[in-house]
Design an enzyme around this catalytic site. Structure first.
Site, PDB file in Angstrom:
ATOM      1  N   VAL A  11       0.911  -1.376  -0.179  1.00  0.00           N
ATOM      2  CA  VAL A  11      -0.132  -0.374  -0.300  1.00  0.00           C
ATOM      3  C   VAL A  11       0.835   1.050   0.133  1.00  0.00           C
ATOM      4  O   VAL A  11       0.739   2.303  -1.008  1.00  0.00           O
ATOM      5  CB  VAL A  11      -0.940  -0.567   1.536  1.00  0.00           C
ATOM      6  N   GLY A  12       1.751   1.631   1.060  1.00  0.00           N
ATOM      7  CA  GLY A  12       2.491   2.348   0.849  1.00  0.00           C
ATOM      8  C   GLY A  12       3.367   3.287  -0.141  1.00  0.00           C
ATOM      9  O   GLY A  12       3.793   4.180  -0.782  1.00  0.00           O
ATOM     10  N   GLU A 157      -7.135   2.941   2.543  1.00  0.00           N
ATOM     11  CA  GLU A 157      -7.244   3.045   0.394  1.00  0.00           C
ATOM     12  C   GLU A 157      -7.970   2.020  -0.196  1.00  0.00           C
ATOM     13  O   GLU A 157      -8.098   0.832   0.408  1.00  0.00           O
ATOM     14  CB  GLU A 157      -5.079   2.575   0.416  1.00  0.00           C
ATOM     15  N   LYS A 212     -13.943   0.894   5.393  1.00  0.00           N
ATOM     16  CA  LYS A 212     -13.102   0.699   4.509  1.00  0.00           C
ATOM     17  C   LYS A 212     -13.550  -1.139   4.980  1.00  0.00           C
ATOM     18  O   LYS A 212     -13.165  -1.937   4.067  1.00  0.00           O
ATOM     19  CB  LYS A 212     -11.766   0.775   5.332  1.00  0.00           C
ATOM     20  N   ALA A 215     -16.840  -1.557   3.929  1.00  0.00           N
ATOM     21  CA  ALA A 215     -16.223  -1.950   1.699  1.00  0.00           C
ATOM     22  C   ALA A 215     -15.769  -3.528   1.290  1.00  0.00           C
ATOM     23  O   ALA A 215     -16.350  -4.401   0.213  1.00  0.00           O
ATOM     24  CB  ALA A 215     -15.503  -1.055   1.158  1.00  0.00           C
ATOM     25  N   ALA A 260     -16.886 -16.633  -9.532  1.00  0.00           N
ATOM     26  CA  ALA A 260     -16.737 -17.982  -8.759  1.00  0.00           C
ATOM     27  C   ALA A 260     -15.119 -18.623  -9.045  1.00  0.00           C
ATOM     28  O   ALA A 260     -14.938 -18.317 -10.299  1.00  0.00           O
ATOM     29  CB  ALA A 260     -17.969 -19.073  -9.398  1.00  0.00           C
ATOM     30  N   CYS A 268      -6.269  -8.620   2.606  1.00  0.00           N
ATOM     31  CA  CYS A 268      -7.430  -7.780   3.341  1.00  0.00           C
ATOM     32  C   CYS A 268      -8.760  -8.241   3.762  1.00  0.00           C
ATOM     33  O   CYS A 268      -9.276  -8.319   4.830  1.00  0.00           O
ATOM     34  CB  CYS A 268      -8.134  -6.578   2.605  1.00  0.00           C
ATOM     35  N   ARG A 338       0.145 -14.121   0.549  1.00  0.00           N
ATOM     36  CA  ARG A 338      -1.309 -13.621   2.153  1.00  0.00           C
ATOM     37  C   ARG A 338      -2.059 -13.904   1.453  1.00  0.00           C
ATOM     38  O   ARG A 338      -3.177 -13.402   0.432  1.00  0.00           O
ATOM     39  CB  ARG A 338      -0.946 -12.010   1.821  1.00  0.00           C
TER      40      ARG A 338
END
Ligand code: UDX
Ligand code: ADP
Length: 454
Positions: A11-12, A157, A212, A215, A260, A268, A338
């Site tokens: 992300v960063g 984000e 967040k 969502a 599917a 996340c 992940r």
């Protein structure tokens, strides 16, 4: 203006590269305690694979975009500090398996408080449970130098890996939550350099933090919903892709996130769902918690269902059989593994004594061994003969009893499946966990095909 970001991860890194790219007058410094990661950001081989990222980093690095492991000056000099460190699910103590571990966030807060010599705007970018901003504010306030003040904003984000650069360039919305209108305006001004103001939503802190989680929970819920239907389709003769298309044409439902699959992964969805469940339990809403928990239960079931299907189809045993796995990343166009479904399917098959031959265009062998909890060599230094990492898909499929597609990489659609078939054991079983191949063609070649929801 100077911006610093603590955490140079998926992300960063990309987010700050985009800010630097769009705002040439702002100096952006990305700081991380992981020196190896920073060295990679400063090299030609970035630690994150993301289409389009290399170009943006190349164009701006050394001009107004810097990567450093020297945290103190980065903090001291910045007007705005983004906190974008990991928030893994706790694996110990209270809330283990559900609550987010906020120790990295807290460490950042303590470090900011210790080194800030003037007022700072601190922006939480990491996904974190509702009311973390409050804790952040308390730690900052309790440890600050005299006269130093902090404003805290939540700015979650929404980028998805694999499309991060497009998502950052042209987001559906930017969400900023906070209490101080002046602080909010300062951050709005940064984004307004390239994002129309009507796409920048401002809310109170808690709404922003909760949005967040919600969502991601809604997106994951759609996947679990269609995956549950995929099982029913297999029993009834309906085709899940046809059903998804038919329902997705209803503008109230919409076509996205109805594919599917072998199960969703990524850093996340699972984590945020668990956070939501934990929050509901914490606030005395066990029925709401159970409702959302079902989304991850269904996902776990779908992953297990896929590995069981492989075992039962291969005459109830994969013991000593070679199974080729195409793809290990949790989705295409990323090197991130992940929570990848491939990890769980791979572990199940190893448990069943299969030999895995794995090919992924972007994931390193080290990462695959780590995820599968497999040693690279045995005690005598001989290479692991249970998990083989292959550098090309044909090598992986050679001599395999079964072939499983775990990631929807576009390159898998272009392979020579006749060649693959010729090199496999017969009957040659193919399990398309992403429904990306032409199954009619494959059957013509001679494959026995299992597809999700068909
Ligand atoms: C997600 C959210 O989309 C993003 O907004 C948030 O900021 C972070 O989490 P990400 O996990 O990077 O992004 O990728 P996403 O495209 O959402 O895919 C997540 C998982 O769901 C992948 O394993 C993907 O293969 C799977 N998926 C997605 C499906 O199985 N079917 C679909 O229809 C869509
Ligand atoms: P995400 O997907 O949220 O970006 P990552 O795990 O990819 O998560 O990245 C988080 C980064 O944060 C890692 O590179 C990690 O080294 C870094 N990090 C953790 N704690 C700190 C800290 N106190 N200061 C700076 N960086 C940190």
């Amino acid at each position: 203006m100077k911006i610093c970001c603590l955490g140079a991860g998926y992300v960063g890194g990309p987010t700050m590269a985009m800010i630097a790219h769009k705002c040439p007058d702002i100096t952006v410094t990305v700081a991380d305690i992981n020196e190896k990661r920073i060295a990679a950001w400063n090299s030609a081989e970035l630690p994150v694979f993301e289409p389009g990222l290399d170009d943006i980093v190349q164009a701006n690095r050394g001009r107004n975009l810097f990567f450093t492991s020297d945290m103190v000056p980065a903090i001291r000099d910045a007007d705005i500090i983004f906190v974008s460190v990991g928030t893994p699910t706790k694996t110990y103590g209270t809330g283990s398996g559900k609550a987010a571990d906020l120790k990295y966030i807290e460490l950042c807060a303590r470090m900011i408080a210790e080194h800030a010599e003037g007022p700072k705007l601190v922006v939480e970018k990491s996904t974190i449970p509702v009311r973390t901003a409050e804790s952040l504010k308390r730690v900052l306030g309790a440890n600050s130098r005299p006269g130093v003040t902090f404003d805290v904003l939540s700015n979650p984000e929404f980028l998805a890996e694999g499309t991060a650069i497009d998502d950052l360039n042209c987001p559906d919305r930017v969400l900023i939550g906070g209490e101080s209108p002046a602080a909010i305006e300062k951050l709005v001004d940064v984004y307004a350099n390239w994002i129309p103001r009507d796409r920048i939503i401002t809310t109170n802190l808690w709404s922003s933090e909760l949005s967040k989680l919600v969502a991601n929970a809604f997106l994951a819920q759609r996947i679990s919903s269609i995956n549950s239907i995929s099982a029913l389709c297999e029993k009834t003769g309906a085709n899940v892709d046809e059903v998804a298309n038919a329902i997705g044409r209803d503008s109230r439902i919409g076509p996205k996130f109805l594919k599917a699959s072998v199960g969703f992964g990524g850093s996340c969805f699972q984590k945020d769902l668990m956070n939501l469940v934990y929050l509901c339990e914490h606030f005395g809403l066990p029925d709401v918690a159970r409702y959302w928990e079902q989304v991850t239960d269904m996902n776990d079931w779908q992953k297990r269902r896929f590995s069981s299907k492989i075992v039962t189809t291969l005459f109830n045993t994969v013991n000593g059989k070679r199974i080729a796995m195409f793809g290990f990343a949790f989705k295409k166009d990323t090197n991130d593994t992940r929570e990848s479904a491939a990890i769980y399917v791979g572990r199940d098959l190893l448990e069943e004594q299969a030999t895995l031959a794995i090919y992924d265009p972007k994931v390193s062998a080290d990462q695959i061994f780590y995820d599968l909890q497999q040693p690279q060599t045995d005690a005598d230094g001989k290479p692991n003969d249970k998990a083989l990492i292959c550098s090309d898909p044909y090598e992986a499929a050679k001599g395999a009893h079964g072939l499983a597609i775990l990631t929807e990489w576009d390159s898998f659609k272009e392979l020579d499946y006749q060649r693959i078939y010729d090199d496999m054991m017969k009957p040659a079983f193919l399990f398309d966990g992403r429904n990306i191949l032409d199954h009619t063609e494959l059957r013509k070649i001679g494959f026995e095909v299992f597809a999700i929801g068909q």
